[in-house]
Scaffold this active site. Sequence first.
Site, PDB file in Angstrom:
ATOM      1  N   LYS A  50     -25.697 -41.466  42.434  1.00  0.00           N
ATOM      2  CA  LYS A  50     -26.449 -42.681  42.130  1.00  0.00           C
ATOM      3  C   LYS A  50     -27.625 -42.902  43.076  1.00  0.00           C
ATOM      4  O   LYS A  50     -27.692 -42.334  44.161  1.00  0.00           O
ATOM      5  CB  LYS A  50     -25.499 -43.881  42.088  1.00  0.00           C
TER       6      LYS A  50
ATOM      7  N   ARG B 238     -14.967 -41.635  39.796  1.00  0.00           N
ATOM      8  CA  ARG B 238     -15.696 -41.188  38.600  1.00  0.00           C
ATOM      9  C   ARG B 238     -16.869 -40.341  39.074  1.00  0.00           C
ATOM     10  O   ARG B 238     -17.827 -40.863  39.637  1.00  0.00           O
ATOM     11  CB  ARG B 238     -16.191 -42.414  37.823  1.00  0.00           C
TER      12      ARG B 238
HETATM   13  N1  HH2 Z   1     -21.400 -45.505  36.014  1.00  0.00           N
HETATM   14  C1  HH2 Z   1     -22.096 -45.032  34.969  1.00  0.00           C
HETATM   15  C2  HH2 Z   1     -21.567 -45.114  33.671  1.00  0.00           C
HETATM   16  N2  HH2 Z   1     -20.347 -45.624  33.449  1.00  0.00           N
HETATM   17  N3  HH2 Z   1     -18.370 -46.607  34.278  1.00  0.00           N
HETATM   18  C3  HH2 Z   1     -17.648 -47.083  35.304  1.00  0.00           C
HETATM   19  N4  HH2 Z   1     -16.423 -47.597  35.110  1.00  0.00           N
HETATM   20  N5  HH2 Z   1     -18.126 -47.044  36.603  1.00  0.00           N
HETATM   21  C4  HH2 Z   1     -19.363 -46.544  36.893  1.00  0.00           C
HETATM   22  O1  HH2 Z   1     -19.762 -46.578  38.071  1.00  0.00           O
HETATM   23  C5  HH2 Z   1     -20.157 -46.035  35.807  1.00  0.00           C
HETATM   24  C6  HH2 Z   1     -19.612 -46.090  34.486  1.00  0.00           C
HETATM   25  C7  HH2 Z   1     -23.437 -44.406  35.193  1.00  0.00           C
HETATM   26  O2  HH2 Z   1     -23.344 -43.018  35.415  1.00  0.00           O
HETATM   27  P1  HH2 Z   1     -23.657 -41.905  34.297  1.00  0.00           P
HETATM   28  O3  HH2 Z   1     -22.684 -42.014  33.159  1.00  0.00           O
HETATM   29  O4  HH2 Z   1     -23.724 -40.577  34.914  1.00  0.00           O
HETATM   30  O5  HH2 Z   1     -25.120 -42.251  33.837  1.00  0.00           O
HETATM   31  P2  HH2 Z   1     -25.687 -42.876  32.494  1.00  0.00           P
HETATM   32  O6  HH2 Z   1     -25.149 -44.259  32.396  1.00  0.00           O
HETATM   33  O7  HH2 Z   1     -27.181 -42.813  32.697  1.00  0.00           O
HETATM   34  O8  HH2 Z   1     -25.200 -42.033  31.347  1.00  0.00           O
END
Ligand code: HH2
Length: 261
Positions: free
Chosen positions: A203, A237
């Site tokens: 992040k 995660r």
């Molecule tokens: N972070 C992201 C998405 N979903 N869910 C939970 N429970 N906690 C988190 O910290 C979280 C989440 C963001 O990361 P990523 O899926 O890699 O990115 P994007 O939302 O751009 O797909």
Amino acid sequence: MGVVNVTPDSFSDGGLYLQPEAAIAHGEELVRDGAEILDVGGESTRPGAAEVDEAEELRRVAPVVAELAGLATVSIDTSKSAVAEAALDAGASIVNDVTALRGDPEMARLCSERGVGVVLMHMPGNPRTMQDNPTYDDVVDDVKAFLFERMDAAVSAGVGEERIWLDPGIGFGKALEHNLELLRRLGELRELGRPLVVGASRKSFIGGIDGSPTDERLGGTIASSVLAAAEGADVLRVHDVAEVRQAMTVAAAILGAVRAG
Ligand code: HH2
């Protein structure tokens, strides 16, 4: 928990796994690397991401969930009840809703009826507005009060308290100092009495510390993960499962934990 983003625009791996075959192969690799849960998502939640309509989100995630549910526990990363329902029908057993059941009025009822696990995450506003000058009185107290209120709302809607996991939402409506404070004082959220999920992987707060771009944040991801676990995180995660798992295994062995793997 390994991340499987079936999206063109996720902040760190957008477009890499948009085709179902690529997403399935990636999920299989994460399981080989040691993931116990696969978090499958079809909509990016990065600040300013475009909204995805329900049919498109469903088209992205359904075949991937159906295939991966045979291999690992699958959580569906969505705030739409229709997407969650189709994913549960395809074999998912956890709903990971970054709106903490505030986004879709049908989501709480669905989770209650299906008796599935639910991840409730802290996010002020929505992904389009959350980074507009986030302010808190005390970020840990404010996040804790929010999670308590959302847990109460979920239980009132019939979700079993024992099925709820809580997440401080690293990077969601937080300035750098807020993210650091939440990770430093994560242990205070244990007082809520439920397992904690932490998603710090790749992040932007990591880049905010050392200027690194998204594809060079593995060291920062590992440091955050190990320290979060030491503060009581139960589920990490992450995108880089093999590396984080090794870090966790070594940290646990050094600390003399009984279960070092
Ligand atoms: N972070 C992201 C998405 N979903 N869910 C939970 N429970 N906690 C988190 O910290 C979280 C989440 C963001 O990361 P990523 O899926 O890699 O990115 P994007 O939302 O751009 O797909």
